[in-house]
Design an enzyme around this catalytic site. Structure first.
Site, PDB file in Angstrom:
ATOM      1  N   SER A 125      -4.412  67.367 -83.824  1.00 18.98           N
ATOM      2  CA  SER A 125      -3.791  68.553 -83.227  1.00 18.98           C
ATOM      3  C   SER A 125      -2.985  69.307 -84.272  1.00 18.98           C
ATOM      4  O   SER A 125      -2.440  68.709 -85.214  1.00 18.98           O
ATOM      5  CB  SER A 125      -2.858  68.086 -82.107  1.00 18.98           C
ATOM      6  OG  SER A 125      -1.996  69.121 -81.725  1.00 18.98           O
ATOM      7  N   TYR A 150       4.013  62.271 -78.359  1.00 21.73           N
ATOM      8  CA  TYR A 150       2.586  62.640 -78.392  1.00 21.73           C
ATOM      9  C   TYR A 150       2.198  63.077 -79.806  1.00 21.73           C
ATOM     10  O   TYR A 150       1.213  62.614 -80.369  1.00 21.73           O
ATOM     11  CB  TYR A 150       2.300  63.776 -77.388  1.00 21.73           C
ATOM     12  CG  TYR A 150       1.005  64.496 -77.656  1.00 21.73           C
ATOM     13  CD1 TYR A 150      -0.215  63.951 -77.281  1.00 21.73           C
ATOM     14  CD2 TYR A 150       0.988  65.743 -78.317  1.00 21.73           C
ATOM     15  CE1 TYR A 150      -1.410  64.604 -77.547  1.00 21.73           C
ATOM     16  CE2 TYR A 150      -0.194  66.402 -78.583  1.00 21.73           C
ATOM     17  CZ  TYR A 150      -1.398  65.831 -78.199  1.00 21.73           C
ATOM     18  OH  TYR A 150      -2.580  66.475 -78.485  1.00 21.73           O
ATOM     19  N   LYS A 154      -0.404  61.384 -82.988  1.00 24.97           N
ATOM     20  CA  LYS A 154      -1.460  62.061 -83.763  1.00 24.97           C
ATOM     21  C   LYS A 154      -1.224  61.856 -85.265  1.00 24.97           C
ATOM     22  O   LYS A 154      -2.156  61.585 -86.029  1.00 24.97           O
ATOM     23  CB  LYS A 154      -1.501  63.561 -83.449  1.00 24.97           C
ATOM     24  CG  LYS A 154      -1.928  63.893 -82.036  1.00 24.97           C
ATOM     25  CD  LYS A 154      -3.375  63.527 -81.767  1.00 24.97           C
ATOM     26  CE  LYS A 154      -3.789  63.804 -80.339  1.00 24.97           C
ATOM     27  NZ  LYS A 154      -5.030  63.116 -79.952  1.00 24.97           N
TER      28      LYS A 154
HETATM   29  P1  NAD Z   1      -8.471  65.044 -71.454  1.00 25.19           P
HETATM   30  O1  NAD Z   1      -7.334  64.283 -70.881  1.00 25.19           O
HETATM   31  O2  NAD Z   1      -9.184  66.007 -70.582  1.00 25.19           O
HETATM   32  O3  NAD Z   1      -9.549  64.026 -72.072  1.00 25.19           O
HETATM   33  C1  NAD Z   1      -9.195  62.763 -72.572  1.00 25.19           C
HETATM   34  C2  NAD Z   1     -10.139  61.751 -71.938  1.00 25.19           C
HETATM   35  O4  NAD Z   1      -9.829  60.446 -72.424  1.00 25.19           O
HETATM   36  C3  NAD Z   1      -9.994  61.685 -70.413  1.00 25.19           C
HETATM   37  O5  NAD Z   1     -11.280  61.748 -69.830  1.00 25.19           O
HETATM   38  C4  NAD Z   1      -9.333  60.345 -70.145  1.00 25.19           C
HETATM   39  O6  NAD Z   1      -9.725  59.785 -68.906  1.00 25.19           O
HETATM   40  C5  NAD Z   1      -9.826  59.537 -71.345  1.00 25.19           C
HETATM   41  N1  NAD Z   1      -8.962  58.413 -71.742  1.00 25.19           N
HETATM   42  C6  NAD Z   1      -7.640  58.426 -72.041  1.00 25.19           C
HETATM   43  N2  NAD Z   1      -7.224  57.183 -72.383  1.00 25.19           N
HETATM   44  C7  NAD Z   1      -8.330  56.377 -72.305  1.00 25.19           C
HETATM   45  C8  NAD Z   1      -8.549  54.996 -72.527  1.00 25.19           C
HETATM   46  N3  NAD Z   1      -7.558  54.171 -72.884  1.00 25.19           N
HETATM   47  N4  NAD Z   1      -9.796  54.508 -72.341  1.00 25.19           N
HETATM   48  C9  NAD Z   1     -10.806  55.324 -71.954  1.00 25.19           C
HETATM   49  N5  NAD Z   1     -10.658  56.635 -71.738  1.00 25.19           N
HETATM   50  C10 NAD Z   1      -9.432  57.156 -71.903  1.00 25.19           C
HETATM   51  O7  NAD Z   1      -7.932  65.771 -72.766  1.00 25.19           O
HETATM   52  P2  NAD Z   1      -8.642  66.840 -73.698  1.00 25.19           P
HETATM   53  O8  NAD Z   1      -7.897  68.119 -73.555  1.00 25.19           O
HETATM   54  O9  NAD Z   1     -10.107  66.822 -73.502  1.00 25.19           O
HETATM   55  O10 NAD Z   1      -8.255  66.252 -75.110  1.00 25.19           O
HETATM   56  C11 NAD Z   1      -9.110  65.378 -75.822  1.00 25.19           C
HETATM   57  C12 NAD Z   1      -8.404  64.913 -77.084  1.00 25.19           C
HETATM   58  O11 NAD Z   1      -8.029  66.049 -77.859  1.00 25.19           O
HETATM   59  C13 NAD Z   1      -7.098  64.156 -76.815  1.00 25.19           C
HETATM   60  O12 NAD Z   1      -6.984  63.124 -77.761  1.00 25.19           O
HETATM   61  C14 NAD Z   1      -6.030  65.188 -77.035  1.00 25.19           C
HETATM   62  O13 NAD Z   1      -4.813  64.633 -77.440  1.00 25.19           O
HETATM   63  C15 NAD Z   1      -6.644  66.019 -78.153  1.00 25.19           C
HETATM   64  N6  NAD Z   1      -6.100  67.377 -78.205  1.00 25.19           N
HETATM   65  C16 NAD Z   1      -6.159  68.169 -77.090  1.00 25.19           C
HETATM   66  C17 NAD Z   1      -5.617  69.446 -77.135  1.00 25.19           C
HETATM   67  C18 NAD Z   1      -5.644  70.328 -75.915  1.00 25.19           C
HETATM   68  O14 NAD Z   1      -4.972  71.361 -75.932  1.00 25.19           O
HETATM   69  N7  NAD Z   1      -6.398  70.023 -74.869  1.00 25.19           N
HETATM   70  C19 NAD Z   1      -5.033  69.925 -78.319  1.00 25.19           C
HETATM   71  C20 NAD Z   1      -5.012  69.095 -79.439  1.00 25.19           C
HETATM   72  C21 NAD Z   1      -5.568  67.821 -79.376  1.00 25.19           C
HETATM   73  C1  UD1 Z   2       1.246  72.062 -76.275  1.00 26.67           C
HETATM   74  C2  UD1 Z   2       1.905  70.971 -77.057  1.00 26.67           C
HETATM   75  C3  UD1 Z   2       0.979  70.514 -78.161  1.00 26.67           C
HETATM   76  C4  UD1 Z   2      -0.354  70.075 -77.574  1.00 26.67           C
HETATM   77  C5  UD1 Z   2      -0.935  71.211 -76.736  1.00 26.67           C
HETATM   78  C6  UD1 Z   2      -2.175  70.763 -76.011  1.00 26.67           C
HETATM   79  C7  UD1 Z   2       4.320  71.370 -76.886  1.00 26.67           C
HETATM   80  C8  UD1 Z   2       5.577  71.699 -77.644  1.00 26.67           C
HETATM   81  N1  UD1 Z   2       3.178  71.423 -77.595  1.00 26.67           N
HETATM   82  O1  UD1 Z   2       1.040  73.168 -77.152  1.00 26.67           O
HETATM   83  O2  UD1 Z   2       1.564  69.425 -78.848  1.00 26.67           O
HETATM   84  O3  UD1 Z   2      -1.263  69.733 -78.603  1.00 26.67           O
HETATM   85  O4  UD1 Z   2       0.015  71.638 -75.751  1.00 26.67           O
HETATM   86  O5  UD1 Z   2      -1.896  69.834 -75.011  1.00 26.67           O
HETATM   87  O6  UD1 Z   2       4.354  71.093 -75.702  1.00 26.67           O
HETATM   88  N2  UD1 Z   2       4.053  78.650 -71.632  1.00 26.67           N
HETATM   89  C9  UD1 Z   2       4.729  79.405 -70.707  1.00 26.67           C
HETATM   90  N3  UD1 Z   2       4.729  79.008 -69.403  1.00 26.67           N
HETATM   91  C10 UD1 Z   2       4.064  77.890 -68.975  1.00 26.67           C
HETATM   92  C11 UD1 Z   2       3.356  77.115 -69.934  1.00 26.67           C
HETATM   93  C12 UD1 Z   2       3.386  77.525 -71.256  1.00 26.67           C
HETATM   94  O7  UD1 Z   2       5.340  80.427 -71.054  1.00 26.67           O
HETATM   95  O8  UD1 Z   2       4.114  77.562 -67.784  1.00 26.67           O
HETATM   96  C13 UD1 Z   2       4.051  79.098 -73.041  1.00 26.67           C
HETATM   97  C14 UD1 Z   2       4.659  78.083 -73.994  1.00 26.67           C
HETATM   98  O9  UD1 Z   2       6.039  78.310 -74.127  1.00 26.67           O
HETATM   99  C15 UD1 Z   2       3.885  78.380 -75.274  1.00 26.67           C
HETATM  100  C16 UD1 Z   2       2.522  78.900 -74.799  1.00 26.67           C
HETATM  101  O10 UD1 Z   2       2.699  79.261 -73.436  1.00 26.67           O
HETATM  102  O11 UD1 Z   2       4.512  79.406 -75.973  1.00 26.67           O
HETATM  103  C17 UD1 Z   2       1.432  77.853 -74.885  1.00 26.67           C
HETATM  104  O12 UD1 Z   2       1.892  76.663 -74.258  1.00 26.67           O
HETATM  105  P1  UD1 Z   2       0.957  75.401 -74.043  1.00 26.67           P
HETATM  106  O13 UD1 Z   2      -0.310  75.821 -73.405  1.00 26.67           O
HETATM  107  O14 UD1 Z   2       1.763  74.340 -73.361  1.00 26.67           O
HETATM  108  O15 UD1 Z   2       0.583  74.948 -75.530  1.00 26.67           O
HETATM  109  P2  UD1 Z   2       1.538  74.591 -76.772  1.00 26.67           P
HETATM  110  O16 UD1 Z   2       2.951  74.528 -76.384  1.00 26.67           O
HETATM  111  O17 UD1 Z   2       1.171  75.495 -77.885  1.00 26.67           O
END
Ligand code: NAD
Ligand code: UD1
Length: 339
Positions: A125, A150, A154
């Site tokens: 991330s 969290y 990472k």
């Molecule tokens: P998500 O929660 O939709 O997907 C994660 C999946 O992993 C889920 O299906 C969950 O059931 C499974 N899981 C969790 N722990 C497990 C375990 N112990 N055994 C088996 N399955 C397990 O999340 P996502 O948004 O698809 O994110 C995927 C990856 O990307 C995560 O590692 C997340 O931290 C990373 N990531 C996501 C974002 C984002 O904004 N969505 C941003 C940066 C990084």
């Molecule tokens: C967040 C996490 C980041 C993680 C990512 C995906 C934090 C500080 N960072 O990123 O570590 O990888 O989610 O899970 O939490 N916002 C509003 N109102 C809302 C929700 C969000 O104004 O109800 C704003 C936030 O202040 C931010 C932007 O929208 O400025 C995006 O927020 P969000 O979608 O939560 O992502 P990040 O904070 O960038």
């Protein structure tokens, strides 16, 4: 054709990546405990692609059960999506986050070593850039100080994977640092389905649009940014998924560790997101301005040059596409996968 194990592949990013891998001709195996997803997502992947997916319900931390997957299938590469990702929850339950996110990584690495699988892509991330680094972020910057457990998981998992690659010269590791994935598959059949009250902006906006939430609170309008609200690098989840296909091609051909930012390089403010969603979908989003959310950085966006240069990948979908596809998914599935 190569066979790819998607750990956590039923989740938001994993399901979209499964679709793009299948469409590129790869074979896909999903292992997921459905702690934040459901088997219906796997069915939808099959519906979209017309291809079948072998899915195992298991906890990746359970190394013995995971071993069966490696025994039963000749796996060429692993993509590790299986993690807990709610920032606020990680502050309240740090041990749960460290246990789940780090143990899943160790378990995968142990099985890979035992079964001679040398290729892994990890879902990292932009949060690892921490508070110190200036935007836009480039891959050679040092990892910074995170504001929550969290983020630290990472940072630690990147370190574990780098150390593993130092010790085993046959290992090929790609660390993908995602920026802010939003949107949904153009079919509207798969998308983001958060449990409970969404923490992230776009799912919250979508739930206000569909009437599940009263109004959006925009966290802070006194930041040092053009309109006073935070700016982020929002990326369409399908562009992100295609980035994984390019990274698979790469990881299979190389050794050592490579890091890529997956972002567009262009930041948008919270207000711009709300306005674009309203305009593209012709729908009003009730919103108010509230206090800043602790831990939020004013700006986070990528320098995305390396992924273009090395992987030949860049994003193709616009913010309007992201808003349109999010709404298409949400209005067709007002309660997510639990219709
Ligand atoms: P998500 O929660 O939709 O997907 C994660 C999946 O992993 C889920 O299906 C969950 O059931 C499974 N899981 C969790 N722990 C497990 C375990 N112990 N055994 C088996 N399955 C397990 O999340 P996502 O948004 O698809 O994110 C995927 C990856 O990307 C995560 O590692 C997340 O931290 C990373 N990531 C996501 C974002 C984002 O904004 N969505 C941003 C940066 C990084
Ligand atoms: C967040 C996490 C980041 C993680 C990512 C995906 C934090 C500080 N960072 O990123 O570590 O990888 O989610 O899970 O939490 N916002 C509003 N109102 C809302 C929700 C969000 O104004 O109800 C704003 C936030 O202040 C931010 C932007 O929208 O400025 C995006 O927020 P969000 O979608 O939560 O992502 P990040 O904070 O960038």
């Amino acid at each position: 054709m190569s066979r790819i194990l998607l750990a956590g592949g039923a989740g938001y990013i994993g399901s979209h990546t499964a679709v793009e891998l299948l469409e590129a001709g790869y074979e896909v195996i999903i292992a997921d405990n459905y702690s934040n997803s459901c088997p219906e997502a796997v069915k939808r992947i099959e519906e979209i692609t017309g291809k079948s997916v072998k899915a195992y319900e298991l906890d990746i931390k359970d190394t013995e059960k995971l071993e069966n997957v490696f025994k039963e299938n000749k796996i060429d590469a692993v993509i590790h999506f299986a993690g807990l990702k709610a920032v606020g929850e990680s502050v309240a339950k740090p041990v749960l986050y460290y246990r789940n996110n780090i143990d899943t990584t160790l378990s995968l690495l142990e099985c890979m070593e035992k079964y001679g699988v040398n290729n892994i892509i990890f879902s990292s991330s932009a949060t690892v850039y921490g508070e110190e680094n200036p935007v836009p972020y480039t891959e050679e910057m040092n990892r910074g100080t995170c504001t929550n457990p969290y983020g630290w998981t990472k940072v630690m998992m990147e370190q574990i994977l780098e150390d593993a690659a130092k010790a085993n010269k046959d290992l090929s590791v790609v660390l993908l640092r995602y920026f802010n994935p939003i949107g949904a598959h153009v079919s509207g059949k798969i998308g983001e389905d958060p449990q409970g009250i969404p923490n992230n902006l776009m799912p919250y906006v979508a739930q206000v649009a569909v009437g599940r939430r009263e109004q959006l609170t925009i966290f802070g309008k006194d930041y040092d940014t053009p309109d006073g609200t935070c700016r982020r690098d929002y990326i369409h989840v399908t562009d992100l998924a295609i980035g994984h296909v390019k990274a698979i091609d790469y990881v299979l051909e190389h050794k050592g560790v490579e890091i890529f930012n997956l972002g567009t390089g262009t930041p948008y403010s919270v207000t711009e997101i709300v306005e674009t969603f309203e305009k593209v979908n012709d729908i009003k989003i009730n919103h108010v301005y509230g206090a800043r959310r602790p831990g939020d950085l004013p700006e986070s966006y990528a320098n995305a040059d390396k992924a273009l240069k090395v992987l030949g990948w860049k994003t193709e979908r616009t913010l309007a596409d992201m808003c349109r596809d999010t709404w298409n998914w949400q209005k067709n599935n007002p309660n997510g996968y639990n219709k």
